[in-house]
Motif scaffolding. Structure first.
Motif, PDB file in Angstrom:
ATOM      1  N   ALA A  21      -4.198  -8.077   1.311  1.00  0.00           N
ATOM      2  CA  ALA A  21      -4.535  -7.458   3.085  1.00  0.00           C
ATOM      3  C   ALA A  21      -3.976  -6.364   3.123  1.00  0.00           C
ATOM      4  CB  ALA A  21      -3.436  -7.630   4.096  1.00  0.00           C
ATOM      5  N   LEU A  22      -3.661  -5.278   1.956  1.00  0.00           N
ATOM      6  CA  LEU A  22      -3.794  -3.655   1.309  1.00  0.00           C
ATOM      7  C   LEU A  22      -4.961  -3.084   0.576  1.00  0.00           C
ATOM      8  CD1 LEU A  22       0.223  -3.431   0.109  1.00  0.00           C
ATOM      9  CD2 LEU A  22      -1.516  -2.254   2.548  1.00  0.00           C
ATOM     10  N   GLN A  23      -5.416  -4.534   0.075  1.00  0.00           N
ATOM     11  CA  GLN A  23      -6.614  -4.117  -0.598  1.00  0.00           C
ATOM     12  C   GLN A  23      -7.968  -4.697  -0.037  1.00  0.00           C
ATOM     13  OE1 GLN A  23      -6.907  -7.152  -3.661  1.00  0.00           O
ATOM     14  NE2 GLN A  23      -8.790  -5.795  -4.645  1.00  0.00           N
ATOM     15  N   ARG A  24      -7.779  -4.905   1.216  1.00  0.00           N
ATOM     16  CA  ARG A  24      -8.829  -5.146   1.841  1.00  0.00           C
ATOM     17  C   ARG A  24      -8.833  -4.215   3.689  1.00  0.00           C
ATOM     18  NH1 ARG A  24      -7.380 -10.323   3.690  1.00  0.00           N
ATOM     19  NH2 ARG A  24      -5.599  -9.595   5.578  1.00  0.00           N
ATOM     20  N   LEU A  25      -7.658  -3.893   3.144  1.00  0.00           N
ATOM     21  CA  LEU A  25      -8.219  -2.524   3.920  1.00  0.00           C
ATOM     22  C   LEU A  25      -8.308  -1.068   3.839  1.00  0.00           C
ATOM     23  CD1 LEU A  25      -3.983  -2.757   6.017  1.00  0.00           C
ATOM     24  CD2 LEU A  25      -6.574  -3.369   6.768  1.00  0.00           C
ATOM     25  N   GLU A  26      -8.175  -0.798   2.371  1.00  0.00           N
ATOM     26  CA  GLU A  26      -8.100  -0.238   1.167  1.00  0.00           C
ATOM     27  C   GLU A  26      -9.732  -0.614   1.412  1.00  0.00           C
ATOM     28  OE1 GLU A  26      -6.365   0.108  -1.543  1.00  0.00           O
ATOM     29  OE2 GLU A  26      -7.108   2.213  -2.494  1.00  0.00           O
ATOM     30  N   ALA A  27     -10.419  -1.365   1.219  1.00  0.00           N
ATOM     31  CA  ALA A  27     -11.893  -1.534   1.390  1.00  0.00           C
ATOM     32  C   ALA A  27     -12.708  -1.021   1.762  1.00  0.00           C
ATOM     33  CB  ALA A  27     -11.495  -3.583   0.642  1.00  0.00           C
ATOM     34  N   ALA A  28     -11.365  -1.633   3.388  1.00  0.00           N
ATOM     35  CA  ALA A  28     -12.989  -1.752   4.724  1.00  0.00           C
ATOM     36  C   ALA A  28     -12.788   0.065   4.786  1.00  0.00           C
ATOM     37  CB  ALA A  28     -12.361  -1.631   5.727  1.00  0.00           C
ATOM     38  N   GLY A  29     -11.454   1.263   4.142  1.00  0.00           N
ATOM     39  CA  GLY A  29     -11.798   2.868   4.609  1.00  0.00           C
ATOM     40  C   GLY A  29     -10.548   2.741   5.456  1.00  0.00           C
ATOM     41  N   TRP A  30      -9.886   1.779   5.833  1.00  0.00           N
ATOM     42  CA  TRP A  30      -8.072   2.471   6.989  1.00  0.00           C
ATOM     43  C   TRP A  30      -7.578   2.873   6.228  1.00  0.00           C
ATOM     44  CZ3 TRP A  30     -10.216  -3.295   8.989  1.00  0.00           C
ATOM     45  CH2 TRP A  30     -10.910  -3.322   9.801  1.00  0.00           C
ATOM     46  N   ILE A  31      -7.200   2.632   4.871  1.00  0.00           N
ATOM     47  CA  ILE A  31      -5.567   2.839   4.170  1.00  0.00           C
ATOM     48  C   ILE A  31      -6.869   3.920   3.080  1.00  0.00           C
ATOM     49  CG2 ILE A  31      -4.355   2.000   5.851  1.00  0.00           C
ATOM     50  CD1 ILE A  31      -4.438   0.299   3.399  1.00  0.00           C
ATOM     51  N   SER A  32      -5.531   4.923   2.597  1.00  0.00           N
ATOM     52  CA  SER A  32      -6.369   5.487   1.115  1.00  0.00           C
ATOM     53  C   SER A  32      -4.538   4.982   0.299  1.00  0.00           C
ATOM     54  CB  SER A  32      -6.633   6.505   1.392  1.00  0.00           C
ATOM     55  OG  SER A  32      -5.662   7.132   2.024  1.00  0.00           O
ATOM     56  N   ALA A  33      -4.812   4.786  -1.126  1.00  0.00           N
ATOM     57  CA  ALA A  33      -3.750   4.706  -1.679  1.00  0.00           C
ATOM     58  C   ALA A  33      -3.595   6.037  -3.017  1.00  0.00           C
ATOM     59  CB  ALA A  33      -3.586   3.705  -2.656  1.00  0.00           C
ATOM     60  N   GLU A  34      -2.429   5.838  -3.161  1.00  0.00           N
ATOM     61  CA  GLU A  34      -2.015   6.913  -4.166  1.00  0.00           C
ATOM     62  C   GLU A  34      -0.612   6.659  -4.824  1.00  0.00           C
ATOM     63  OE1 GLU A  34      -3.507  11.564  -3.422  1.00  0.00           O
ATOM     64  OE2 GLU A  34      -1.525  11.222  -2.850  1.00  0.00           O
ATOM     65  N   TRP A  35      -0.791   7.211  -6.581  1.00  0.00           N
ATOM     66  CA  TRP A  35       0.671   6.782  -7.263  1.00  0.00           C
ATOM     67  C   TRP A  35       1.211   7.790  -6.843  1.00  0.00           C
ATOM     68  CZ3 TRP A  35       2.635   2.539  -9.067  1.00  0.00           C
ATOM     69  CH2 TRP A  35       1.553   1.546  -9.009  1.00  0.00           C
ATOM     70  N   GLY A  36       2.749   7.324  -6.066  1.00  0.00           N
ATOM     71  CA  GLY A  36       3.259   8.570  -6.369  1.00  0.00           C
ATOM     72  C   GLY A  36       5.291   7.593  -6.901  1.00  0.00           C
TER      73      GLY A  36
END
Lengths: 861, 117
Positions: free
Chosen positions: B56-71
């Motif tokens: 689900a996270l991946q889907r949202l990321e692909a849709a551009g609604w969320i962005s991700a970063e390692w921290g």
């Protein structure tokens, strides 16, 4: 996400998640060992999550596709026999439709190889009962002056010219023709408007000079004139319509070469005009703007003349009519492709069943059914791509052979001037082949793939193939429909061939052996009379007659005639003939007499009517001595009609076929007298003492005394005129036989494959039957009954379908002398198909009796 | 027959996305944190399958609604942090409204509104 996320990155994230969860659970007071397990438990299957992530990435489909191709390729390499049969039958079907498309492409789709072909328009005019595309020199000049409508205007006149005994199609073109079109030359230059020079077509260069590269500057003999060869055109441009030219000559040379004064306003219009429309003008606007000019030019009384400006970017303009003409052959060719697809589909179904172990293993270890279908489709795609490549090669060979056969089968007098547009394969043909390959994949591979994927997992796990009932039903339906298609094609073909034979043997009412028609090509008035005189003094010639039209090649004009003025009018074709006409064509005069030389000479107001005309005009009276009244329709040109309005009937001639054989004898025909010097006469008919003595060369030699130009007269034996009429029917029946034969061969191999396969499935059953005492004969009968059921169902539907199609055709095509519902053709086709089906099933049936009951019963499978 | 605790409700199809977006409204968070937050804020009623969270996270990321970063997380572990984007905010607003309408309508149709008042 613009780049693909690495699988490792995702694994790391999941690992982090598990670590965090464990930390949390420990913080909540769980012992570390349990916390780890609990974290895993709440997460679920890590591998599945990773797999799902992997499949979501956008390159997945490509990766799977490549995988499927690799896998499919490996599978196909393992079964060369399967590949050979499927690729071969499919490529046959594909090559046929590709051939058809290549022809369609060359004539209808491919634009002329000139600059901006889509701005080229042909100019013409259209009135309610007449139309034309010919213009006089002055009209052309006026059109060329319309710079408000056209960027450029070209004029062209096609004529046949003789060059060293060879007939060449010669295009006389207006100055600036090549500059306007921008066609590519491979050698030399284009001549100036009044230069005594020619441009050769690529084909003529090949044919006449074997592509000699030093040809430019040499001279070519064209119609007794030495013309300098200025250049050679590239192979792509052959002229602005569907009949390729051999050479192009400046229009200024037309008058001296054809001995006609083109610039004389009294000359009939002969120029074809193609214009480059200005980009800010539409065809409709040009049409409106030109209409007043056309009305003035045509000066037809009481008619509304419209200008016609039609796109001439391709040899044949795409229209509903073209499509309608093409739909019948297209349907036939597609049917053959469909039979080929059915064949491949059948073989694939059998193969899928034979592969059930592999498929069940894949299903049980978790392959999704969608993926399985995709894999089987990919395999189909590989097959059809191979078939497409092979089909393209076959089509190229077949097309060349077909054109050679076509030209070879033409009557010699027609072959001299008929040229075929270059039929090379371009990107459109390649794309079409690709589309045909993809389309057929869907047709033949989808059903077997879905079938295979429906395999119940329970069966799969048991490792036991129960050939599903739907599978065998689908296969039977496929074979039955193949038989149906081949039967339909055969019925059509045999009907056609039989009508062609019947027509060829039909009694025309005239004796066509040893008769030639002679038509002057040069427009000089005493030509016909002097030719007639020269021929009648020649010892080879038995008799010579003049006529207004040539029998079997031109259609007669019609007039309305009646027995009493104003009452009981019938429309009848009429011909002006000289006194020797009936004798030359061996048309018997049934009653009364033919024309006397004096009546011919004076064009007296006497008439000979055909038996049918006599019957319908004077049903109860003796026609001889009666007056036949000529109703003169308004607006018909005077010189086309007799100069009198009533004639005395002096004789009754036998009914003859006046123009087209398949129309049968004319329902009425009226003959009026004329002679070779009259303006009514336009052809001569000469009968030799034997067919050998009237060969065209001999006749031409006699005619050379009248006019030294060898192409001054067209000489065509009546036999050839008939052959030319029959040519389309003959060609169609050849193509039909080819299609029918291929379809039959395909359906027989389909039948054979199905029988072989179902017998391999029924080995046990047959073994048991034999163990229980069934005789060999009864086993053969069992197998034959199965095949006959399939063929019988297909044939029954095929017969009905064929009857429907032929019935439909007979209502659309009105050919009186052609029988469409021909019982004999139906019977022959049916016998042929059923016998062939029996023969195809004989071998599998005999092999079935070779089953060893002892062995089959012992073996579990 | 389910052996699960009846007070826990499995997520309806399509609800996970809006829940994730909502959880990220308060700031960036990693996957495990999001799962925890959903469970806590729903007072343990909603059950999040951790395994299905990531697709689900991946889907949202692909849709551009969320962005991700390692921290790094508060307890010093490396983790991938998700953050709501501008379009994600809009999407959340839109989906929230849709949910309200759906819930109201469902309630009305099932006759809960009336019995409540």
């Amino acid at each position: 996400m613009f780049f693909r996320r690495k699988d490792a990155d995702f694994q790391q994230e999941i690992q982090a998640h598990l670590d965090l969860e464990t930390d949390r659970l420990i913080a909540e007071g769980m012992p570390p060992s349990e916390a780890r397990a609990a974290a895993h438990k709440t997460f679920g299957n890590v591998l599945t999550a990773e797999e799902r992530m992997h499949e979501r990435s956008r390159w997945m489909w490509l990766e799977q596709f490549v995988q499927d191709i690799r896998y499919g390729w490996r599978g196909l390499r393992k079964s060369p026999a399967f590949v050979a049969t499927t690729v071969l039958s499919l490529s046959l079907g594909i090559s046929l439709v590709v051939i058809l498309f290549a022809i369609f492409n060359a004539y209808v789709l491919r634009p002329f190889a000139v600059r901006d072909p889509y701005s080229l328009y042909r100019i013409g005019w259209n009135a309610p009962e007449a139309k034309g595309t010919h213009f006089s020199w002055r009209d052309f000049l006026e059109l060329r002056g319309r710079s408000d409508l056209f960027d450029d205007v070209t004029a062209e006149r096609i004529a046949l010219a003789n060059s060293g005994g060879r007939t060449l199609v010669c295009a006389f073109v207006s100055g600036g023709y090549f500059e306007t079109l921008g066609a590519r030359l491979v050698l030399g230059r284009t001549p100036a408007g009044n230069e005594e020079a020619v441009v050769l077509s690529y084909e003529a260069w090949k044919l006449l000079f074997q592509k000699n590269p030093t040809i430019v500057g040499q001279t070519l003999d064209v119609g007794r004139r030495k013309l300098e060869i200025a250049g050679v055109l590239g192979p792509a441009f052959t002229g602005l319509d569907d009949s390729p030219r051999d050479l192009w000559v400046p229009l200024a040379l037309y008058s001296p070469m054809a001995q006609v004064n083109l610039f004389d306003p009294k000359e009939p219009p002969v120029l074809n005009v193609v214009a480059r429309l200005r980009h800010d003008v539409t065809a409709a606007q040009a049409q409106t703007a030109l209409t007043p000019f056309m009305a003035r030019m045509v000066s037809h009384p009481n008619t509304s003349v419209r200008a016609e400006v039609t796109l001439q970017a391709t040899p044949v303009t795409l229209s509903l009519d073209t499509l309608a003409v093409l739909s019948a052959p297209l349907a036939a060719f597609l049917l053959v492709l469909l039979t080929a697809c059915a064949n491949v589909s059948n073989i694939m179904l059998a193969r899928a069943n034979a592969r059930f172990r592999e498929i069940s293993v894949r299903l049980s270890i978790g392959a999704s059914r969608g993926r399985l279908v995709r894999q089987l489709l990919t395999e189909g795609l590989l097959i059809s791509l191979m078939a497409g490549i092979l089909g393209l090669a076959l089509a190229s060979i077949g097309l060349q052979a077909g054109v050679d056969l076509f030209v070879g089968a033409l009557p010699p007098s027609a072959a001299a001037s008929i040229r075929v547009v270059p039929l090379e394969f371009d990107h459109r043909v390649f794309l079409f082949t690709l589309a045909a390959a993809f389309g057929s994949t869907l047709l033949f591979a989808l059903a077997p793939a879905l079938q295979a994927a429906k395999l119940p997992l329970t069966d799969a796990l048991r490792g036991h193939s129960n050939d599903t009932r739907t599978g065998s039903r689908l296969r039977s339906a496929l074979v039955a429909s193949q038989v149906m298609v081949s039967l339909v094609l055969l019925v059509a073909t045999i009907t056609l061939a039989r009508s062609a034979r019947a027509l060829g043997a039909a009694d025309l009412g005239i004796d066509r052996t040893a008769v030639v028609t002679i038509r002057p090509r040069v427009n000089e008035s005493p030509m016909l009379a002097s030719a007639s005189a020269a021929l009648s003094f020649d010892p080879h010639i038995e008799s010579v007659a003049a006529a207004s039209i040539a029998p079997l090649s031109e259609s007669s004009r019609k007039i309305a005639v009646s027995a009493q003025r104003g009452a009981g009018t019938i429309g009848a074709p009429y011909t002006f003939v000289s006194d020797a006409y009936f004798q030359t064509l061996h048309i018997p005069i049934l009653r009364g007499r033919g024309f006397t030389p004096a009546e011919s000479k004076a064009e007296a107001n006497v008439a000979v009517v055909s038996a049918a005309a006599a019957q319908s005009l004077w049903p109860n009276a003796d026609p001889i001595g009666q007056f036949i009244h000529i109703e003169r329709p308004e607006g018909q040109a005077k010189d086309e009609l007799p100069g009198y309005d009533a004639a005395v009937v002096i004789g009754i001639a036998r009914d003859v076929v006046s123009t087209m054989v398949f129309e049968g004898p004319a329902s009425a025909h009226v003959y009026f007298p004329t002679n070779a010097s009259s303006s009514h006469a336009s052809v001569l008919l000469a009968r030799g003492w034997s067919p050998q003595q009237i060969r065209p060369e001999i006749t031409q030699a006699i005619l050379q005394k009248i006019h030294p130009e060898p192409t001054a007269f067209q000489v065509m034996p009546l036999e050839e005129a008939l052959a030319l009429q029959m040519f389309p029917i003959r060609i169609t029946s050849w193509i039909g036989s080819l299609l029918g034969g291929i379809a039959l061969a395909l359906s027989l191999s389909g039948l054979y494959a199905v029988l072989t396969y179902s017998l391999s499935q029924r080995r046990r059953e047959i073994g048991i039957r034999m163990a229980l005492g069934a005789s060999r004969i009864s086993i053969v009968r069992l197998v034959m009954a199965q095949s006959m059921r399939l063929a019988g169902v297909g044939a029954a539907i095929g017969i009905l379908l064929a009857a429907g199609i032929m019935k439909g055709l007979s209502s659309v095509v009105e050919l009186r002398n052609v029988v469409f519902i021909d019982m004999a053709s139906f019977a022959i086709s049916l016998t042929l198909v059923l016998t062939a089906a029996l023969a195809a099933s004989l071998f599998p049936a005999c092999r079935a009796t070779g089953v060893d009951p002892g062995r089959t019963l012992r073996v579990d499978n | 027959m389910s052996t699960q605790d009846n007070s826990r409700v499995p997520l309806l199809q399509g609800t996970l996305d809006v829940l994730i977006l909502r959880m990220l409204l308060f700031g960036s968070q990693h996957g495990q944190g999001i799962a925890r937050a959903i469970q806590e804020q729903s007072q343990d009623v909603l059950l999040v399958d951790h395994g299905s969270l990531y697709p689900a996270l991946q889907r949202l990321e692909a849709a551009g609604w969320i962005s991700a970063e390692w921290g790094t997380s508060e307890n010093n572990r490396k983790a991938r942090f998700y953050k709501l984007t501008k379009t994600g905010r809009k999407q959340l607003a839109q989906e929230t409204q849709q949910w309200r309408r759906l819930a109201e309508t469902m309630g009305r149709v099932l006759g809960l509104e009336n019995s409540g008042s």
